[in-house]
Design a protein around this motif. Sequence first.
Motif, PDB file in Angstrom:
ATOM      1  N   SER A 262      67.943  46.306  73.245  1.00  0.00           N
ATOM      2  CA  SER A 262      68.475  47.189  72.200  1.00  0.00           C
ATOM      3  C   SER A 262      69.990  47.093  72.131  1.00  0.00           C
ATOM      4  N   SER A 263      70.627  47.095  73.300  1.00  0.00           N
ATOM      5  CA  SER A 263      72.086  47.010  73.318  1.00  0.00           C
ATOM      6  C   SER A 263      72.549  45.632  72.847  1.00  0.00           C
ATOM      7  N   TYR A 265      71.100  43.822  70.559  1.00  0.00           N
ATOM      8  CA  TYR A 265      71.051  43.868  69.096  1.00  0.00           C
ATOM      9  C   TYR A 265      72.352  44.426  68.539  1.00  0.00           C
ATOM     10  N   ASP A 266      72.824  45.539  69.134  1.00  0.00           N
ATOM     11  CA  ASP A 266      74.076  46.147  68.668  1.00  0.00           C
ATOM     12  C   ASP A 266      75.235  45.169  68.797  1.00  0.00           C
ATOM     13  N   ASP A 267      75.302  44.474  69.928  1.00  0.00           N
ATOM     14  CA  ASP A 267      76.397  43.530  70.150  1.00  0.00           C
ATOM     15  C   ASP A 267      76.355  42.384  69.140  1.00  0.00           C
ATOM     16  N   VAL A 268      75.167  41.859  68.897  1.00  0.00           N
ATOM     17  CA  VAL A 268      75.034  40.728  67.984  1.00  0.00           C
ATOM     18  C   VAL A 268      75.376  41.151  66.557  1.00  0.00           C
ATOM     19  N   VAL A 269      74.842  42.292  66.116  1.00  0.00           N
ATOM     20  CA  VAL A 269      75.082  42.756  64.748  1.00  0.00           C
ATOM     21  C   VAL A 269      76.568  42.996  64.508  1.00  0.00           C
ATOM     22  N   ASN A 270      77.244  43.550  65.502  1.00  0.00           N
ATOM     23  CA  ASN A 270      78.661  43.850  65.354  1.00  0.00           C
ATOM     24  C   ASN A 270      79.563  42.671  65.722  1.00  0.00           C
ATOM     25  N   GLY A 271      78.963  41.574  66.187  1.00  0.00           N
ATOM     26  CA  GLY A 271      79.719  40.368  66.470  1.00  0.00           C
ATOM     27  C   GLY A 271      80.750  40.529  67.563  1.00  0.00           C
ATOM     28  N   LEU A 302      65.696  38.161  70.312  1.00  0.00           N
ATOM     29  CA  LEU A 302      66.765  38.121  69.332  1.00  0.00           C
ATOM     30  C   LEU A 302      66.716  36.865  68.474  1.00  0.00           C
TER      31      LEU A 302
END
Length: 309
Positions: A262-263, A265-271, A302
């Motif tokens: 889950s974390s 995902y956040d890192d990837v989406v926010n680059g 991912l």
Amino acid sequence: MHSFEPLLGGDEPITTRLLLECAGLLDEGYLFRGPYPEIMDRGLQRMWDINRRGEYGKPYRLAESMAGRSLSHSEVLTLIDFALNPPVPGLHKGVRTIDWRELYPPYRFLFAAAEMAERRAYRHSEAVNSRPTIDHVSAFFSTVTRGSDVRVGSIDCQLTEDSDLRDVADPRRPFARRMMGIPLLSADRLHRERRADVRSISHFGSLLIDIDGYRLLDAEAPDYPWWFFPPLKVINDGVYGWPANRLTLDEATDLLIGSAISSAYDDVVNGVGPLARDHLPAAPFRNPDETAALNDMARYHLGVNIGWT
């Protein structure tokens, strides 16, 4: 854009994060205001006082400025509770539309604080009781709504059909469903607490010095309210911990992986890469094989060749 300047006299606006930090600070403050404050370490008391005078105490100071008088911990916690519970379409029955003023916690906090001025009815001091009455809090929320049209929200729908952590960790479920299971189950139980007694959430710290708080002492009791505390946590030297009476090793491992993904995902989406791991247990990353296993899981779910180092 909404400007805070007319309301704050040009001061920097408070944030939702600061409201949460201030609530946590005031909860801790009950330890120094309880029946036996002399047993508390004076160094902790001094540190608490420093934090209250610093950034985390900013909502408290702003509330007193808006109210035009000194406020008790209990009063400010009631304001923060109102601020953090807006009506949300789809969760609150009968609410179909909402504007930014009513949704944004800092705005809600300001409108509620203005209702605590001398001419208003709501007052509560810790010298009287550790908590206000349920009717007292509910009446204040109604007063704010009558004075400003800003409503207090509630969760009227069922967030989950799960009844226990083991339901969440059921390996027969799709992994994506298990990843969201704990937040939904915890939120559902906390909202049940709020419906039964609004103060058990807004004035949680007072439970530590109140007879109602006895139910928090026995973690082995069948009716122990585990949802007040994170079931998955880091203990000792970065070691992953879980309630062994509620989760097996395999179930807890699956939930740890779900939290890590889950974390990610956040890192990837926010680059922001590489993937952050400060909030995850340190122990698995000391073992190259465990790190590699987590990386394999992240890449699988991912679909991106990315991992922790």
